[in-house]
Write a protein that holds these residues in place. Structure first.
Motif, PDB file in Angstrom:
ATOM      1  N   LEU A 241       0.811  -1.206   0.000  1.00 41.43           N
ATOM      2  CA  LEU A 241       0.000   0.000   0.000  1.00 41.43           C
ATOM      3  C   LEU A 241       0.854   1.270   0.000  1.00 41.43           C
ATOM      4  O   LEU A 241       0.331   2.366  -0.158  1.00 41.43           O
ATOM      5  N   SER A 242       2.142   1.121   0.205  1.00 44.91           N
ATOM      6  CA  SER A 242       3.046   2.267   0.139  1.00 44.91           C
ATOM      7  C   SER A 242       3.166   2.740  -1.308  1.00 44.91           C
ATOM      8  O   SER A 242       3.183   1.919  -2.234  1.00 44.91           O
ATOM      9  N   PRO A 243       3.227   4.053  -1.559  1.00 45.62           N
ATOM     10  CA  PRO A 243       3.352   5.162  -0.597  1.00 45.62           C
ATOM     11  C   PRO A 243       2.023   5.794  -0.219  1.00 45.62           C
ATOM     12  O   PRO A 243       2.009   6.905   0.312  1.00 45.62           O
ATOM     13  N   PHE A 244       0.933   5.114  -0.470  1.00 40.27           N
ATOM     14  CA  PHE A 244      -0.374   5.706  -0.193  1.00 40.27           C
ATOM     15  C   PHE A 244      -0.744   5.628   1.287  1.00 40.27           C
ATOM     16  O   PHE A 244      -1.437   6.505   1.808  1.00 40.27           O
ATOM     17  N   VAL A 245      -0.299   4.578   1.965  1.00 44.31           N
ATOM     18  CA  VAL A 245      -0.637   4.351   3.375  1.00 44.31           C
ATOM     19  C   VAL A 245       0.632   3.970   4.118  1.00 44.31           C
ATOM     20  O   VAL A 245       1.473   3.240   3.581  1.00 44.31           O
ATOM     21  N   ALA A 246       0.775   4.468   5.334  1.00 46.53           N
ATOM     22  CA  ALA A 246       1.947   4.151   6.148  1.00 46.53           C
ATOM     23  C   ALA A 246       1.558   4.174   7.619  1.00 46.53           C
ATOM     24  O   ALA A 246       0.571   4.798   8.014  1.00 46.53           O
ATOM     25  N   ASP A 247       2.345   3.472   8.430  1.00 50.09           N
ATOM     26  CA  ASP A 247       2.184   3.471   9.883  1.00 50.09           C
ATOM     27  C   ASP A 247       3.222   4.439  10.449  1.00 50.09           C
ATOM     28  O   ASP A 247       4.417   4.160  10.432  1.00 50.09           O
ATOM     29  N   LEU A 248       2.773   5.599  10.941  1.00 50.15           N
ATOM     30  CA  LEU A 248       3.676   6.672  11.342  1.00 50.15           C
ATOM     31  C   LEU A 248       3.422   7.090  12.781  1.00 50.15           C
ATOM     32  O   LEU A 248       2.308   6.937  13.307  1.00 50.15           O
ATOM     33  N   PHE A 249       4.471   7.640  13.398  1.00 51.98           N
ATOM     34  CA  PHE A 249       4.347   8.130  14.770  1.00 51.98           C
ATOM     35  C   PHE A 249       3.777   9.540  14.749  1.00 51.98           C
ATOM     36  O   PHE A 249       4.298  10.434  14.084  1.00 51.98           O
ATOM     37  N   CYS A 250       2.669   9.726  15.464  1.00 54.91           N
ATOM     38  CA  CYS A 250       2.019  11.031  15.530  1.00 54.91           C
ATOM     39  C   CYS A 250       2.532  11.783  16.758  1.00 54.91           C
ATOM     40  O   CYS A 250       2.328  11.323  17.897  1.00 54.91           O
ATOM     41  N   PRO A 251       3.202  12.930  16.577  1.00 54.32           N
ATOM     42  CA  PRO A 251       3.704  13.677  17.739  1.00 54.32           C
ATOM     43  C   PRO A 251       2.598  14.181  18.651  1.00 54.32           C
ATOM     44  O   PRO A 251       2.820  14.350  19.854  1.00 54.32           O
ATOM     45  N   GLN A 252       1.409  14.438  18.110  1.00 50.62           N
ATOM     46  CA  GLN A 252       0.313  14.927  18.944  1.00 50.62           C
ATOM     47  C   GLN A 252      -0.299  13.811  19.776  1.00 50.62           C
ATOM     48  O   GLN A 252      -0.559  13.981  20.970  1.00 50.62           O
ATOM     49  N   CYS A 253      -0.534  12.666  19.144  1.00 50.14           N
ATOM     50  CA  CYS A 253      -1.118  11.529  19.868  1.00 50.14           C
ATOM     51  C   CYS A 253      -0.069  10.748  20.651  1.00 50.14           C
ATOM     52  O   CYS A 253      -0.411   9.979  21.556  1.00 50.14           O
ATOM     53  N   ARG A 254       1.210  10.909  20.242  1.00 52.58           N
ATOM     54  CA  ARG A 254       2.324  10.174  20.844  1.00 52.58           C
ATOM     55  C   ARG A 254       2.116   8.655  20.744  1.00 52.58           C
ATOM     56  O   ARG A 254       2.334   7.899  21.691  1.00 52.58           O
ATOM     57  N   GLN A 255       1.672   8.246  19.572  1.00 55.07           N
ATOM     58  CA  GLN A 255       1.517   6.833  19.293  1.00 55.07           C
ATOM     59  C   GLN A 255       1.528   6.626  17.780  1.00 55.07           C
ATOM     60  O   GLN A 255       1.423   7.577  17.007  1.00 55.07           O
ATOM     61  N   MET A 256       1.672   5.367  17.373  1.00 52.38           N
ATOM     62  CA  MET A 256       1.655   5.049  15.952  1.00 52.38           C
ATOM     63  C   MET A 256       0.225   5.158  15.421  1.00 52.38           C
ATOM     64  O   MET A 256      -0.727   4.739  16.078  1.00 52.38           O
ATOM     65  N   GLU A 257       0.111   5.725  14.223  1.00 47.77           N
ATOM     66  CA  GLU A 257      -1.205   5.938  13.621  1.00 47.77           C
ATOM     67  C   GLU A 257      -1.200   5.462  12.170  1.00 47.77           C
ATOM     68  O   GLU A 257      -0.224   5.669  11.435  1.00 47.77           O
ATOM     69  N   VAL A 258      -2.286   4.812  11.759  1.00 41.21           N
ATOM     70  CA  VAL A 258      -2.483   4.467  10.352  1.00 41.21           C
ATOM     71  C   VAL A 258      -2.779   5.758   9.600  1.00 41.21           C
ATOM     72  O   VAL A 258      -3.736   6.461   9.924  1.00 41.21           O
ATOM     73  N   SER A 259      -1.959   6.084   8.602  1.00 37.52           N
ATOM     74  CA  SER A 259      -2.027   7.389   7.950  1.00 37.52           C
ATOM     75  C   SER A 259      -2.036   7.231   6.440  1.00 37.52           C
ATOM     76  O   SER A 259      -1.572   6.224   5.902  1.00 37.52           O
ATOM     77  N   TYR A 260      -2.537   8.255   5.758  1.00 35.94           N
ATOM     78  CA  TYR A 260      -2.574   8.248   4.300  1.00 35.94           C
ATOM     79  C   TYR A 260      -1.850   9.482   3.765  1.00 35.94           C
ATOM     80  O   TYR A 260      -1.808  10.534   4.425  1.00 35.94           O
ATOM     81  N   ALA A 261      -1.275   9.369   2.560  1.00 36.30           N
ATOM     82  CA  ALA A 261      -0.540  10.474   1.956  1.00 36.30           C
ATOM     83  C   ALA A 261      -1.490  11.618   1.640  1.00 36.30           C
ATOM     84  O   ALA A 261      -2.558  11.411   1.041  1.00 36.30           O
ATOM     85  N   TYR A 262      -1.101  12.817   2.022  1.00 33.43           N
ATOM     86  CA  TYR A 262      -1.941  13.988   1.817  1.00 33.43           C
ATOM     87  C   TYR A 262      -1.287  15.026   0.902  1.00 33.43           C
ATOM     88  O   TYR A 262      -1.915  15.511  -0.053  1.00 33.43           O
ATOM     89  N   LYS A 263      -0.008  15.349   1.150  1.00 37.08           N
ATOM     90  CA  LYS A 263       0.628  16.422   0.400  1.00 37.08           C
ATOM     91  C   LYS A 263       2.135  16.244   0.430  1.00 37.08           C
ATOM     92  O   LYS A 263       2.686  15.669   1.372  1.00 37.08           O
ATOM     93  N   ALA A 264       2.809  16.749  -0.610  1.00 35.90           N
ATOM     94  CA  ALA A 264       4.269  16.662  -0.681  1.00 35.90           C
ATOM     95  C   ALA A 264       4.806  17.877  -1.429  1.00 35.90           C
ATOM     96  O   ALA A 264       4.074  18.538  -2.184  1.00 35.90           O
ATOM     97  N   HIS A 265       6.093  18.166  -1.212  1.00 37.58           N
ATOM     98  CA  HIS A 265       6.760  19.289  -1.872  1.00 37.58           C
ATOM     99  C   HIS A 265       8.074  18.798  -2.461  1.00 37.58           C
ATOM    100  O   HIS A 265       8.859  18.134  -1.783  1.00 37.58           O
ATOM    101  N   LYS A 266       8.296  19.144  -3.724  1.00 35.90           N
ATOM    102  CA  LYS A 266       9.549  18.760  -4.364  1.00 35.90           C
ATOM    103  C   LYS A 266      10.718  19.572  -3.832  1.00 35.90           C
ATOM    104  O   LYS A 266      11.807  19.050  -3.607  1.00 35.90           O
TER     105      LYS A 266
END
Length: 412
Positions: A354-379
């Protein structure tokens, strides 16, 4: 609702007549209940008469304890027990009471569903107490990929109509995202290049609700010409005898989200209930169209070990299906290795990343791993932003910029 539309529509009764009768039977105020006052009177009589009465036989218990036990016994015998017996009799009489025949509700014609710029209350889709509740959302909570299953759980557990309104729109958007990223992963694995719209969105204003529905609509010719690429996608996108395709229902909910974002949120609980009923019509039909997601469950890999004797790989992965936060572990035997700590679609031909559309990332606000989806990027500054499915928090993922850049920018 605003204007004449609101004044011409009275809110539907919250319960059917039989339910109202049950409420009157069991939820009446205590001050109207004779059994309650009978218990109170006996409590007062016992509290006054027993301590002041002269004792004929000495007791081994202390006087205060002896009086207290006597009062409790009197209240139970002459107050609680009669009230309990009366309750049993009234329940027995209620079960034997003849009930009016149930009225069948005619099926809702799907072509009458509002799909314009806003969800408006109509006589066709107004909430009907006699209408049976659809089993589709409950089934999806157990069989769909975790993000949408979790969103449906939040919807069904929302305490008020205003909360249900917000949860309904969240569930609709997450359904569009889950459907899109699953399809995108399968198309990418099949060598298809119909991902240019997603790539432009990632490196533009970001992938929003409208991005997913627009991309899904553009896939309809490909799904019709190649139904083997993603089994069930053609039936989901195309109009059928049971109504319009899934994009029509998702767009109706997307327009409702835009309406709320521009200041036209429900102003009261009754209005919220009416707009939830309208939105539920579309969400249930969208879920029914997305049933093919059951055949493409999500997995989160834990380990991958090569077995020289059989020349294959033993993979331990968590089953990211259903609304339970703790994924169950499963063991697979695959001919090819897989990455660790990555989400995969378990498709008919095997695991698909499912990468790069979905990833398991650490959320600094929740302070835990979160299932996340790609939203935006900058070259330029080579940054990528993902959003968590659960709370919508932005999470930086610079390591995934190159993967997003590798997406095809033209159709093949």
């Amino acid at each position: 609702m605003h204007g004449n539309a609101a004044s011409s529509l009275a809110p539907p009764p919250p319960f059917p007549k039989r339910r109202n009768a049950v409420l009157r039977l069991y939820d009446a105020p205590l001050y109207r209940d004779g059994a309650f006052w009978n218990t109170v009177v006996w409590c007062l009589i016992s509290s006054i008469s027993i301590p002041t009465a002269s004792t004929t036989e000495p007791s081994k218990l202390p006087p205060w304890l002896d009086n207290l036990l006597a009062i409790i016994a009197m209240v139970i015998i002459f107050g609680v027990v009669p009230a309990w017996i009366r309750l049993l009799i009234r329940r027995w009489r209620w079960r034997r009471r003849p009930q009016p025949p149930r009225q069948e509700v005619p099926p809702v014609p799907l072509h009458a569903a509002p799909v314009g710029p806003a969800l408006r209350v109509s006589a066709t889709h107004r909430a009907d107490p006699a209408r049976p509740v659809s089993e589709v959302p409950a089934d999806a909570r157990n069989t769909f990929p975790h993000p949408i299953a979790r969103a449906l759980r939040a919807l069904q557990q929302a305490p008020t109509d205003k909360d249900r309104y917000e949860a309904l729109l969240d569930a609709a958007e997450i359904l569009a995202i889950t459907l899109s990223v699953t399809t995108a992963a399968l198309l990418q694995e099949a060598g298809q290049r119909d991902l240019s719209l997603l790539r432009r969105a990632y490196f533009g204003k970001g992938a929003m609700f409208g991005t997913w529905t627009t991309w899904l609509r553009e896939l309809q010719p490909l799904a019709a010409a190649r139904p083997d690429l993603v089994a069930g996608l053609h039936q989901a996108l195309g109009d059928g005898p049971d109504g319009p395709g899934i994009v029509t229902h998702l767009n109706a909910l997307r327009e409702e989200r835009n309406r709320a974002a521009h200041g036209d949120k429900p102003k009261s609980q009754p209005e919220s209930a009416l707009r939830v009923a309208e939105g539920t019509h579309h969400l249930e039909r969208a879920l029914a169209k997305a049933q093919f997601l059951k055949a493409t469950p999500w997995l989160f890999t834990v380990s991958c070990v090569y077995r020289p004797r059989s020349r294959d790989f033993e993979v331990v992965a968590k089953d990211a299906t259903g609304d339970h936060p703790d994924f169950e572990r499963r063991t697979f035997t695959w001919e090819h290795p897989v990455g660790i700590d990555m989400f995969y679609v378990h498709g008919p031909e095997g695991p698909v990343p499912l990468s790069p559309f979905v990833a398991d990332l650490f959320c600094p606000q929740c302070r835990q791993m979160e299932v996340s989806y790609a939203y935006k990027a900058h070259k330029g500054n080579r940054t990528a932003t993902f959003k968590s499915f659960g709370r919508g928090h932005d999470i930086a993922a610079p390591d995934l910029v190159d993967d997003l850049l590798s997406l095809p920018d033209q159709r093949g």
